[in-house]
Design a protein around this motif. Structure first.
Motif, PDB file in Angstrom:
ATOM      1  N   PHE A 196       0.823  -1.206   0.000  1.00  0.00           N
ATOM      2  CA  PHE A 196       0.000   0.000   0.000  1.00  0.00           C
ATOM      3  C   PHE A 196       0.859   1.258   0.000  1.00  0.00           C
ATOM      4  O   PHE A 196       0.682   2.151  -0.810  1.00  0.00           O
ATOM      5  CB  PHE A 196      -0.905   0.027   1.227  1.00  0.00           C
ATOM      6  CG  PHE A 196      -2.094  -0.871   1.115  1.00  0.00           C
ATOM      7  CD1 PHE A 196      -3.023  -0.670   0.108  1.00  0.00           C
ATOM      8  CD2 PHE A 196      -2.290  -1.910   1.999  1.00  0.00           C
ATOM      9  CE1 PHE A 196      -4.136  -1.482   0.002  1.00  0.00           C
ATOM     10  CE2 PHE A 196      -3.396  -2.731   1.910  1.00  0.00           C
ATOM     11  CZ  PHE A 196      -4.319  -2.525   0.902  1.00  0.00           C
ATOM     12  N   PHE A 197       1.793   1.304   0.938  1.00  0.00           N
ATOM     13  CA  PHE A 197       2.513   2.565   1.139  1.00  0.00           C
ATOM     14  C   PHE A 197       4.012   2.410   0.904  1.00  0.00           C
ATOM     15  O   PHE A 197       4.783   3.276   1.300  1.00  0.00           O
ATOM     16  CB  PHE A 197       2.287   3.085   2.554  1.00  0.00           C
ATOM     17  CG  PHE A 197       0.853   3.066   2.998  1.00  0.00           C
ATOM     18  CD1 PHE A 197      -0.119   3.726   2.268  1.00  0.00           C
ATOM     19  CD2 PHE A 197       0.474   2.377   4.142  1.00  0.00           C
ATOM     20  CE1 PHE A 197      -1.443   3.710   2.669  1.00  0.00           C
ATOM     21  CE2 PHE A 197      -0.839   2.365   4.560  1.00  0.00           C
ATOM     22  CZ  PHE A 197      -1.811   3.031   3.828  1.00  0.00           C
ATOM     23  N   THR A 198       4.428   1.320   0.304  1.00  0.00           N
ATOM     24  CA  THR A 198       5.852   1.164   0.069  1.00  0.00           C
ATOM     25  C   THR A 198       6.255   2.047  -1.100  1.00  0.00           C
ATOM     26  O   THR A 198       5.419   2.532  -1.859  1.00  0.00           O
ATOM     27  CB  THR A 198       6.203  -0.278  -0.294  1.00  0.00           C
ATOM     28  OG1 THR A 198       5.420  -0.635  -1.434  1.00  0.00           O
ATOM     29  CG2 THR A 198       5.882  -1.227   0.841  1.00  0.00           C
ATOM     30  N   ALA A 199       7.562   2.229  -1.238  1.00  0.00           N
ATOM     31  CA  ALA A 199       8.039   3.026  -2.364  1.00  0.00           C
ATOM     32  C   ALA A 199       8.235   2.141  -3.592  1.00  0.00           C
ATOM     33  O   ALA A 199       8.714   2.593  -4.618  1.00  0.00           O
ATOM     34  CB  ALA A 199       9.338   3.717  -1.977  1.00  0.00           C
ATOM     35  N   THR A 200       7.879   0.859  -3.475  1.00  0.00           N
ATOM     36  CA  THR A 200       8.112  -0.052  -4.591  1.00  0.00           C
ATOM     37  C   THR A 200       6.808  -0.719  -5.012  1.00  0.00           C
ATOM     38  O   THR A 200       5.803  -0.615  -4.313  1.00  0.00           O
ATOM     39  CB  THR A 200       9.079  -1.166  -4.163  1.00  0.00           C
ATOM     40  OG1 THR A 200       8.591  -1.728  -2.946  1.00  0.00           O
ATOM     41  CG2 THR A 200      10.472  -0.632  -3.959  1.00  0.00           C
ATOM     42  N   ALA A 201       6.845  -1.411  -6.138  1.00  0.00           N
ATOM     43  CA  ALA A 201       5.734  -2.233  -6.621  1.00  0.00           C
ATOM     44  C   ALA A 201       4.402  -1.485  -6.646  1.00  0.00           C
ATOM     45  O   ALA A 201       3.352  -2.056  -6.407  1.00  0.00           O
ATOM     46  CB  ALA A 201       5.601  -3.511  -5.789  1.00  0.00           C
ATOM     47  N   GLY A 202       4.459  -0.207  -6.961  1.00  0.00           N
ATOM     48  CA  GLY A 202       3.217   0.536  -7.157  1.00  0.00           C
ATOM     49  C   GLY A 202       2.633   1.156  -5.913  1.00  0.00           C
ATOM     50  O   GLY A 202       1.585   1.793  -5.975  1.00  0.00           O
ATOM     51  N   GLY A 203       3.284   0.968  -4.764  1.00  0.00           N
ATOM     52  CA  GLY A 203       2.746   1.558  -3.536  1.00  0.00           C
ATOM     53  C   GLY A 203       2.767   3.077  -3.580  1.00  0.00           C
ATOM     54  O   GLY A 203       3.515   3.679  -4.344  1.00  0.00           O
ATOM     55  N   MET A 204       1.904   3.684  -2.770  1.00  0.00           N
ATOM     56  CA  MET A 204       1.826   5.147  -2.747  1.00  0.00           C
ATOM     57  C   MET A 204       1.972   5.659  -1.324  1.00  0.00           C
ATOM     58  O   MET A 204       0.992   5.717  -0.587  1.00  0.00           O
ATOM     59  CB  MET A 204       0.474   5.607  -3.256  1.00  0.00           C
ATOM     60  CG  MET A 204       0.369   5.636  -4.739  1.00  0.00           C
ATOM     61  SD  MET A 204      -1.277   6.184  -5.164  1.00  0.00           S
ATOM     62  CE  MET A 204      -1.044   7.942  -5.108  1.00  0.00           C
ATOM     63  N   PRO A 205       3.177   6.052  -0.947  1.00  0.00           N
ATOM     64  CA  PRO A 205       3.364   6.548   0.411  1.00  0.00           C
ATOM     65  C   PRO A 205       2.395   7.686   0.761  1.00  0.00           C
ATOM     66  O   PRO A 205       1.944   7.793   1.890  1.00  0.00           O
ATOM     67  CB  PRO A 205       4.806   7.058   0.402  1.00  0.00           C
ATOM     68  CG  PRO A 205       5.473   6.270  -0.659  1.00  0.00           C
ATOM     69  CD  PRO A 205       4.435   5.997  -1.701  1.00  0.00           C
ATOM     70  N   MET A 206       2.062   8.506  -0.229  1.00  0.00           N
ATOM     71  CA  MET A 206       1.220   9.670   0.067  1.00  0.00           C
ATOM     72  C   MET A 206      -0.208   9.278   0.433  1.00  0.00           C
ATOM     73  O   MET A 206      -0.963  10.061   0.989  1.00  0.00           O
ATOM     74  CB  MET A 206       1.185  10.604  -1.135  1.00  0.00           C
ATOM     75  CG  MET A 206       2.435  11.410  -1.255  1.00  0.00           C
ATOM     76  SD  MET A 206       2.682  12.359   0.248  1.00  0.00           S
ATOM     77  CE  MET A 206       4.327  11.933   0.649  1.00  0.00           C
ATOM     78  N   MET A 207      -0.575   8.049   0.091  1.00  0.00           N
ATOM     79  CA  MET A 207      -1.907   7.575   0.445  1.00  0.00           C
ATOM     80  C   MET A 207      -2.048   7.526   1.971  1.00  0.00           C
ATOM     81  O   MET A 207      -3.090   7.846   2.517  1.00  0.00           O
ATOM     82  CB  MET A 207      -2.079   6.182  -0.160  1.00  0.00           C
ATOM     83  CG  MET A 207      -3.456   5.644  -0.077  1.00  0.00           C
ATOM     84  SD  MET A 207      -4.513   6.502  -1.227  1.00  0.00           S
ATOM     85  CE  MET A 207      -6.047   5.745  -0.766  1.00  0.00           C
ATOM     86  N   TRP A 208      -0.984   7.117   2.622  1.00  0.00           N
ATOM     87  CA  TRP A 208      -1.010   7.091   4.095  1.00  0.00           C
ATOM     88  C   TRP A 208      -1.238   8.491   4.627  1.00  0.00           C
ATOM     89  O   TRP A 208      -2.065   8.727   5.504  1.00  0.00           O
ATOM     90  CB  TRP A 208       0.296   6.512   4.658  1.00  0.00           C
ATOM     91  CG  TRP A 208       0.447   6.782   6.123  1.00  0.00           C
ATOM     92  CD1 TRP A 208       1.082   7.848   6.690  1.00  0.00           C
ATOM     93  CD2 TRP A 208      -0.086   6.010   7.212  1.00  0.00           C
ATOM     94  NE1 TRP A 208       0.983   7.785   8.066  1.00  0.00           N
ATOM     95  CE2 TRP A 208       0.260   6.672   8.411  1.00  0.00           C
ATOM     96  CE3 TRP A 208      -0.831   4.833   7.286  1.00  0.00           C
ATOM     97  CZ2 TRP A 208      -0.090   6.197   9.672  1.00  0.00           C
ATOM     98  CZ3 TRP A 208      -1.185   4.363   8.542  1.00  0.00           C
ATOM     99  CH2 TRP A 208      -0.818   5.035   9.713  1.00  0.00           C
ATOM    100  N   THR A 209      -0.466   9.432   4.084  1.00  0.00           N
ATOM    101  CA  THR A 209      -0.580  10.805   4.555  1.00  0.00           C
ATOM    102  C   THR A 209      -2.024  11.277   4.459  1.00  0.00           C
ATOM    103  O   THR A 209      -2.569  11.884   5.380  1.00  0.00           O
ATOM    104  CB  THR A 209       0.325  11.705   3.700  1.00  0.00           C
ATOM    105  OG1 THR A 209       1.579  11.059   3.567  1.00  0.00           O
ATOM    106  CG2 THR A 209       0.515  13.043   4.331  1.00  0.00           C
ATOM    107  N   ASN A 210      -2.660  10.981   3.339  1.00  0.00           N
ATOM    108  CA  ASN A 210      -4.062  11.375   3.178  1.00  0.00           C
ATOM    109  C   ASN A 210      -4.963  10.684   4.180  1.00  0.00           C
ATOM    110  O   ASN A 210      -5.738  11.337   4.878  1.00  0.00           O
ATOM    111  CB  ASN A 210      -4.531  11.066   1.749  1.00  0.00           C
ATOM    112  CG  ASN A 210      -4.209  12.202   0.805  1.00  0.00           C
ATOM    113  OD1 ASN A 210      -4.855  13.244   0.839  1.00  0.00           O
ATOM    114  ND2 ASN A 210      -3.200  12.018  -0.020  1.00  0.00           N
ATOM    115  N   LEU A 211      -4.866   9.361   4.242  1.00  0.00           N
ATOM    116  CA  LEU A 211      -5.749   8.634   5.157  1.00  0.00           C
ATOM    117  C   LEU A 211      -5.526   9.093   6.592  1.00  0.00           C
ATOM    118  O   LEU A 211      -6.461   9.308   7.354  1.00  0.00           O
ATOM    119  CB  LEU A 211      -5.514   7.131   5.050  1.00  0.00           C
ATOM    120  CG  LEU A 211      -6.056   6.478   3.781  1.00  0.00           C
ATOM    121  CD1 LEU A 211      -5.613   5.023   3.696  1.00  0.00           C
ATOM    122  CD2 LEU A 211      -7.576   6.552   3.756  1.00  0.00           C
TER     123      LEU A 211
END
Ligand code: HEM
Ligand SMILES: [Cu+2]
Lengths: 315, 203, 654
Positions: free
Chosen positions: C263-278
């Motif tokens: 979900f929030f990794t920097a690899t394999a399509g994850g989006m760290p910024m998604m965590w920030t939003n949630l």
């Protein structure tokens, strides 16, 4: 009303002036470039409006609390069943709304302005910025050189920073030149700043990114174009090349000294470009980097920024 | 229908006590929270939809026949669950138990198929750790599956109680609430069906 | 064998730090002391029967408050350690890792394990009494909520001595908090501790919504509810809508860390910024969850000690509703600097400023409540009065932060730190202290000493200003938050010294308060009337402390400020002398604490990624739930003779 406004403004400015007199650097309030300048005006304007609010509330508070204490002599005016007052409540709904509007308009204008080149008549100099654990890497694509933990920029010319991060996110901030922006893995952000005059300014990592985050301060050295070109020339002729291997070594968690390199691998530019393209695509299969646990580093050397003290570009 | 009307002209049994009214209302509020929970999962699934990192895409994975059957099973179970509630209103213990058992069987079929589907995917190398898209997929659909499994256990427990003590304000309340829960999961599935499977096949 | 020893010394117990050995020793000593005392005084049974298994909202409230005070102590120690470290440049009092752990635990504990439980405790104590109810809607669930919060807090605190503390900030931004960059168990503690406590909070939210909407005394329409009850209702609605977001966010990061998700990794399509939003979609409503009940407390206290109706009651309610709606529409102001573009930033900047309008309206209504009143300067009221100017400073700096383009210069600096301490301390913490002083007699039957209370008040309030006002300026000087030390030569030291002094003043104030608790228990004035402040709302209509059943007869409400109206129209006597009937009450149960224990086992197992331990824990939880479902618990009746005896002993009927 008008009178009050000007006097409040006077108070703000004189308080700020007094505090500045203590002799310390207060970069946010001593802008050294057009971006910081615009933000400074916005800050002043908001402080001024907010001081108005504070004064009104504090005065009202002081008067009411003093005047209506239970121990006062004459309590004939005691009115326990008073329910409220349409008129008053309307007043103090409308006035904050007006204040908010007075703030929102310049805010919106400035927020839009800051997305653009602050001096459109001049061509911006481009610097690619990469944050890593716990250092800053700066590539200068126009000149093909690289520096670590020190940033040189031409003065009196806008600089466009194209920014990303290796691993953890950070935030790139040069208070004297203007506000910050995040640096994020697999993404790019861009930020325009400009220094009016040559000088050395404090650069900060603003967003926590792990153990030695505190050691990510850097100097920003703004030079006039000639000096800047000389510096580039010097770096080109005296500094070593940066290879991809060295780069991969460099971005591992560690604290390093100031470094310069006479060139940097092409891949880095491509990577930056790819990040830019991919911003919204996300089908990145970037290789997993094994983040070595940070080795014990020698943190015994104290940080010292006093070198910057002598260099006051404001009098 | 007319017969059930005449039977139900007073307050339904599950609402007949203060305790029952409070708990049913409380459950509605809880479902509000569940809606937010699933909305977040849906939203993040949508965000990750195309982030397949070179791994399988929705198109590669989903099997029309399979998810249609799953949908059919769950929708039918919702219907039978509704019939059970109907029998509850008629105070017909056997009817309630029979319809709930049918609901259970359908629900078990659904969970079984979903488990099978997951195992298949993992066999094809589409794992949680393959890509952000798959993490989102397994989390969303898996959370729903866990809810259904929990619902099955819950229904079993309440059926045992009903069989023992018959239909009274307490069991009526419990049967009613578990029915609500089941319908809710069904609605969530309708969204999963559209957002995950149909969209996945089309886009 | 040596493997196990290796594991225990390297990964399990935190070793090599004198402070941690001290903590180990003190934990062991305190535990032994508790055991000895309880055994010596033969209090085990009492503890179990009266407290650990209670479902009485007042006792649960008291337990919440005790736990919150303990957490305030822990968080306060963290704070002082940080302040010492920052007093001068390049200090080596704490090392980098240690400092990072401490600011992380400080923030998390203060918001989630101090502020919120403190307020939920006060809500538990006062709200059911204010609406004339016998308990909350679901007393058993209430006990579960408390124990979940409690084990969540314990799990989180355990990280200090076992396994290592989280160190990525209370916001736990990814990808820093992901496994690749933060491999230890610390972040797992954060995720699971918060998850447990969060589920408990969600249950509280549901419970309070139902209680307030369905269990008010006859005649108490919504628009006759005390303001604290209103604020509880609105807060609970926010909890119901916001906490599932936290649940999901934590679960997603847990999936990433434990099961290799992206979900929030920097690899394999994850989006760290998604965590920030949630995180902030939950996080901003959260700051209103901890301020709205505070507003409610101040409203009740100010109006009580002004001896006057709350000014603009309706507008007070509408403005809280407006705040609650807006609080869901401003979350991106926490990351204006992410580069989402001028349009997004402007819109969210404006929506954020919009919140200040209803907030400002409330401020003026409080002020006008005191207009033409008779203000009594009791300690509870002093806290409430001090709240107004101090909170306004935090509020206006909030508006300054909301100016997106200017926020680029404040974000992540000490200016921000000063802002949120100004609102959280002058708002939430002052409210906790005010409410504690105000309702103390209702909880324990005696008032807190006013003299000591005033000492606490002045020292704390002065210390608080000395501590945080200089930080605005440090922000302008470029000092960033979360930095364990700073270079010399920037001129940051003088203000940091002042700030540290202020921090210690607050610590002294707190210690005096603790002493006051002891002193007042021994020498404090007993409250025999049940109405020590000449109160306005129904909690003052019953005895201090209130009997298990709260009210022998539920009062009939005819106006706002129900009890005030009863006193004014001389209805109190008549009400007390109404015939008494049997009262139905819920039974105590040991299952909530047992269930929470299993949750703890599950949380601990998952923290160490021992999936099977986690599974055992969750299985235990399931079993306790099944047992509850099969239990036929219809509560018990307190017979009318017994109620009459109790009331007679309290001198309420003859
Ligand atoms: C007038 C109302 C308020 C406004 C306009 C406002 C505005 C803001 C803004 C814009 C930020 C983000 C600044 C940044 O990160 O650069 C912020 C941060 C924060 N505010 Fe407020 N605020 C208000 C009231 C409150 C209240 C009542 C509380 C809590 C009781 C609160 C607690 C916080 C916290 C905890 C943070 C920082 C969280 C973090 O980054 O760790 N604020 N506020
Ligand atoms: Cu916020």
């Amino acid at each position: 009303m008008k009178h009050m406004k000007t006097s409040i403004k006077l108070i703000v400015l004189s308080v700020i002036f007094l505090l500045l007199l203590t002799g310390c650097d207060v970069p946010v309030l001593q802008p050294q470039g057009p971006v910081a300048e615009q933000q400074y005006h916005l800050i002043l304007w908001s402080i001024f409006l907010m001081l108005f609010v504070i004064v009104v509330v504090f005065v009202l508070f002081g008067v009411i609390v003093f005047k209506y204490r239970a121990s006062r002599k004459n309590t004939d005016d005691y009115d326990p069943e008073k329910e409220g007052s349409r008129k008053l409540e309307f007043t103090w709904t409308i006035i904050p709304i007006i204040i908010v509007i007075m703030l929102a308009i310049p805010m919106t204008i400035t927020t839009y302005d800051l997305e653009k080149n602050p001096s459109p008549e001049k061509k911006p100099y481009v610097v690619n910025v990469t944050s890593a654990q716990w250092k800053w890497l700066f590539s200068y694509p126009e000149d093909g050189i690289e520096s670590v933990n020190v940033l040189h920029v031409p003065a009196d010319r806008p600089v466009k920073f194209v920014m990303t991060s290796e691993g953890a996110m950070n935030s790139f901030w040069i208070p004297a030149l203007g506000g910050q922006k995040y640096t994020m893995n697999n993404m790019t952000t861009k930020l325009y700043l400009e220094a009016d005059k040559p000088g050395t300014y404090l650069g900060k990592a603003a967003n926590f990114n792990g153990k030695y985050f505190a050691h990510m301060n850097f100097n920003v050295i703004a030079q006039d174009q000639k000096d800047f070109n000389n510096w580039v020339k010097k770096v080109k002729s005296t500094s070593p090349k940066l290879t991809m291997d060295q780069y991969n070594q460099l971005i591992k968690p560690s604290v390093v000294k100031v470094k310069t390199y006479s060139s940097y691998p092409k891949e880095l530019d491509e990577k930056m470009k790819k990040n830019m393209d991919m911003m919204n695509m996300g089908n990145s299969k970037s290789k997993e980097k094994d983040q070595d646990k940070d080795k014990d580093m020698d943190m015994s050397k104290d940080m010292d920024m006093s070198g910057m003290k002598g260099d006051k570009s404001h009098e | 229908m007319s017969q059930s009307h005449s039977l139900n002209n007073q307050t339904p049994l599950e609402y007949s006590t203060e305790d029952g009214r409070l708990k049913i209302f409380g459950f509605w509020v809880f479902l509000g929270a569940e809606i937010i929970l699933f909305s977040c999962l849906f939203a993040s699934y949508m965000v990750y939809l195309h982030r397949t990192a070179g791994g399988p895409t929705p198109d590669d994975l989903f099997n029309v026949k399979e998810f249609m059957t799953e949908t059919f099973l769950l929708l039918t179970s919702s219907f039978t669950c509704g019939l059970a509630t109907h029998e509850l209103r008629r105070h017909n213990k056997t009817g309630v138990i029979i319809w709930f058992i049918i609901t259970l069987i359908l629900g078990l079929g659904f969970v079984g198929m979903e488990a099978h589907e997951f195992v298949d995917y993992v066999g094809e190398g589409a794992k949680m750790s393959t890509s952000a898209f798959l993490t989102g997929f397994f989390t969303l659909v898996g959370t729903h599956g866990c809810h259904v499994s929990l619902g099955i256990l819950w229904i079993i427990g309440i059926l045992i109680q009903t069989a023992r003590t018959g239909i009274n304000p307490v069991t009526a309340r419990k049967l009613f609430i578990v029915g609500l829960y089941w319908h809710f999961l069904d609605v969530v599935w309708v969204f999963i069906f559209t957002v995950v499977y149909l969209t996945g096949m089309v886009l | 064998m040596s493997n196990i020893k290796d594991f225990l010394l390297n990964d399990f117990f935190v070793t090599g730090e004198p402070m941690i050995y001290m903590a180990d020793v003190s934990i062991v000593l305190v535990t032994i002391a508790i055991f000895v005392v309880l055994t010596y005084f033969k209090k085990w049974k009492w503890l179990w029967k009266e407290w650990l298994t209670t479902v009485d909202h007042k006792k649960i409230g008291i337990m919440y408050i005790l736990a919150a005070l303990a957490m305030l102590f822990r968080g306060g120690i963290d704070a002082l350690l940080m302040r010492v470290q920052l007093t001068a440049p390049n200090l080596k009092f704490l090392d980098a890792q240690h400092y990072n752990e401490i600011f992380t635990t400080h923030g998390t504990i203060m918001i989630l394990f101090m502020a919120m439980p403190f307020l939920i405790g006060l809500i538990n104590v006062a709200m059911p009494l204010q609406i004339g109810a016998r308990d909350v809607a679901f007393p058993y669930l209430n006990a579960i909520s408390f124990w979940l919060f409690f084990v969540g807090a314990m799990l989180f605190n355990l990280s200090f001595v076992i396994g290592g503390s989280p160190d990525a900030g209370w916001t736990s931004y990814t990808p820093l908090a992901e496994k690749a960059l933060d491999p230890g168990v610390g972040e797992n503690y954060y995720l699971l501790g918060l998850q447990l406590a969060g589920i408990g909070t969600l249950a509280s939210g549901v419970n309070f919504v139902v209680t307030i909407l369905k269990m008010r005394a006859p005649g108490m329409t919504l628009m006759r509810m005390p303001m604290f009850t209103w604020s509880t209702l609105i807060t609970s609605v926010i909890i119901v809508f916001a906490f599932p977001v936290l649940t999901v966010a934590l679960a997603m990061l847990t999936i990433d860390r434990l099961f290799g998700g992206h979900f929030f990794t920097a690899t394999a399509g994850g989006m760290p910024m998604m965590w920030t939003n949630l995180f902030w979609i939950w996080g901003h409503p959260e700051v209103y969850i901890v301020i709205l009940p505070a507003f409610g407390i101040f409203s009740d206290i100010i109006s009580t000690f002004a001896g006057k109706k709350l000014f603009g009651y309706h507008v007070m309610v509408y403005s809280m509703v407006a705040i609650s709606v807006l609080s869901f529409l401003v979350w991106t102001h926490h990351f204006f600097t992410m580069g989402s573009g001028a349009a997004v930033n402007s819109v969210f900047g404006i929506s954020t400023m919009a919140i200040s309008v209803p907030t400002g309206v409330k401020i003026f209504n409080w002020l006008l409540t005191m207009h033409r009143s008779k203000i009594r300067f009791t300690v509870a009221n002093l806290w409430s009065l001090a709240f107004i100017p101090n909170f306004v400073i935090g509020g206006v700096t909030g508006v300054m932060l909301a100016v997106a383009a200017a926020d680029y210069q404040y974000h992540n600096s000490y200016f921000l730190i000063a802002h949120f301490h100004n609102v959280l301390i002058a708002g939430t913490v002052f409210a906790c202290f005010a409410g504690l002083t105000y309702w103390w007699p209702k909880m324990f039957g005696h008032v807190l000493n006013e003299r000591l209370g005033k000492w606490t008040f002045w020292i704390f309030v002065i210390g608080y200003n000395v501590c945080f006002l200089p930080q605005y300026w440090l922000g302008f000087m470029g000092m960033t938050r979360r930095t364990y030390t700073y270079p010399s030569g920037l001129g940051w030291m003088p203000l940091n010294v002042i700030s540290t002094v202020g921090g210690f003043l607050m610590g002294i104030g707190f210690m005096i308060m603790v002493y006051n608790v002891y002193y007042s228990a021994r020498y404090g004035k007993r409250d025999t009337t049940g109405d020590p402040w000449n109160g306005r709302t129904l909690e003052w209509a019953t005895t201090s402390p209130a009997a298990e059943y709260n009210f022998a007869n539920v009062p009939e409400v005819r106006d706002q400020d129900a009890f005030w109206e009863m006193k004014k129209s001389n209805r109190v006597k008549e009400w007390l002398n109404q015939p008494i009937k049997d009262i139905h009450m819920p039974n105590n149960s040991g299952r909530p604490i047992i269930m929470a224990f299993f949750f703890f086992v599950a949380g601990f197992g998952l923290t160490f990624e021992w999936i099977w331990v986690g599974a055992i824990g969750l299985f235990g939880v399931l079993i306790t739930m099944v047992l509850r479902s099969f239990e036929n618990d219809t509560g018990h009746h307190i017979h009318k003779e017994e109620v009459e005896r109790t009331e007679r002993e309290a001198g309420r009927i003859s």
